[in-house]
Design a protein around this motif. Sequence first.
Motif, PDB file in Angstrom:
ATOM      1  N   SER A  59     -47.382  31.972   4.657  1.00 56.02           N
ATOM      2  CA  SER A  59     -46.859  32.898   3.661  1.00 56.02           C
ATOM      3  C   SER A  59     -47.244  34.312   4.063  1.00 56.02           C
ATOM      4  O   SER A  59     -48.243  34.527   4.758  1.00 56.02           O
ATOM      5  CB  SER A  59     -47.403  32.573   2.260  1.00 56.02           C
ATOM      6  OG  SER A  59     -48.806  32.706   2.218  1.00 56.02           O
ATOM      7  N   ASN A  67     -41.015  34.227   2.610  1.00 55.97           N
ATOM      8  CA  ASN A  67     -41.707  33.028   2.120  1.00 55.97           C
ATOM      9  C   ASN A  67     -40.716  32.006   1.574  1.00 55.97           C
ATOM     10  O   ASN A  67     -40.853  30.801   1.818  1.00 55.97           O
ATOM     11  CB  ASN A  67     -42.713  33.418   1.039  1.00 55.97           C
ATOM     12  CG  ASN A  67     -43.798  34.349   1.559  1.00 55.97           C
ATOM     13  OD1 ASN A  67     -44.093  34.368   2.742  1.00 55.97           O
ATOM     14  ND2 ASN A  67     -44.377  35.135   0.665  1.00 55.97           N
ATOM     15  N   THR A  68     -39.716  32.498   0.854  1.00 57.55           N
ATOM     16  CA  THR A  68     -38.686  31.596   0.323  1.00 57.55           C
ATOM     17  C   THR A  68     -37.903  30.943   1.457  1.00 57.55           C
ATOM     18  O   THR A  68     -37.617  29.735   1.415  1.00 57.55           O
ATOM     19  CB  THR A  68     -37.726  32.370  -0.592  1.00 57.55           C
ATOM     20  OG1 THR A  68     -38.454  32.878  -1.717  1.00 57.55           O
ATOM     21  CG2 THR A  68     -36.605  31.478  -1.094  1.00 57.55           C
ATOM     22  N   ASN A  71     -39.947  28.149   3.102  1.00 61.45           N
ATOM     23  CA  ASN A  71     -39.987  26.961   2.254  1.00 61.45           C
ATOM     24  C   ASN A  71     -38.660  26.200   2.296  1.00 61.45           C
ATOM     25  O   ASN A  71     -38.634  24.969   2.411  1.00 61.45           O
ATOM     26  CB  ASN A  71     -40.323  27.365   0.819  1.00 61.45           C
ATOM     27  CG  ASN A  71     -40.618  26.181  -0.070  1.00 61.45           C
ATOM     28  OD1 ASN A  71     -41.583  25.455   0.121  1.00 61.45           O
ATOM     29  ND2 ASN A  71     -39.772  25.961  -1.064  1.00 61.45           N
ATOM     30  N   GLU A  72     -37.542  26.935   2.239  1.00 64.12           N
ATOM     31  CA  GLU A  72     -36.235  26.281   2.235  1.00 64.12           C
ATOM     32  C   GLU A  72     -35.949  25.598   3.571  1.00 64.12           C
ATOM     33  O   GLU A  72     -35.400  24.488   3.606  1.00 64.12           O
ATOM     34  CB  GLU A  72     -35.150  27.306   1.916  1.00 64.12           C
ATOM     35  CG  GLU A  72     -35.183  27.774   0.461  1.00 64.12           C
ATOM     36  CD  GLU A  72     -34.128  28.809   0.152  1.00 64.12           C
ATOM     37  OE1 GLU A  72     -33.510  29.330   1.121  1.00 64.12           O
ATOM     38  OE2 GLU A  72     -33.909  29.103  -1.029  1.00 64.12           O
TER      39      GLU A  72
END
Length: 250
Positions: A59, A67-68, A71-72
Amino acid sequence: MRLLKIAAAGSLCLLLGACQSLFKPGMDDPLTPTRSTWEHLQPGCQGEQCPLVNIDTLSFEDEPALNTAINEHLLDLARNGPQGPRPLSLESYEKTFLNSAEPGWSAYLQAKVREQHDGLVIVELSSYRFTGGEYGQPGRSFINYDRRLHRELSLQDILLPGQEEEFWKTARMAHRAWLVQNKLEEQEPNFLKDWPFQRTPHIALTFGALTLKYDIDSIAPHSVGHPELKIPYPRLNGIVKPNYFPGRGS
């Protein structure tokens, strides 16, 4: 007194135009991610064959969009096959996998910074899922993140308008060079017929040359692993936007 000094420094930066930010790194300064890693075994299991899930992710402070994206991408790699549903979270993926896992099964997800340059963060993501059989299921993915735009770049963002076909023609030439360099057609005359060129979604704006990475068993046998094709940037003049050439985005 401390606040006055900070305010004075900020005023001097504005007057001289010499400071990108008092509080954030400039585009030439690499971001430092926070690493989060854990490994969990199937609850109640003991012994060397216990199923496990290992997750190693990153992160970045002040870059929520990156960060998104990380994660995706990890959740996409966690799908059970290309058409499988995306897990809702890494935690739910771990729970579902371990609840149904048999002895010897394992799952790994990892995000790592491959490079940072010219205001770009290149993140490489990988996965490995073993559920029995001779081989596991490895996966790869890239994120090209533009710190100026605060978002992940698509291929269309990287290319000049109308240049996608030229890009893939250039990639095909890189594929031919890769075949020659590795003497693959010398070893197997029907290699190109059995393993023809394909397009790949895994593209990285790496510093030395643009990188195309391929899934296992895509353009080469399983034993070759994840092939990488390299396209020198001079061959991409008029195809890739100039600001994404190394040295021009600073």
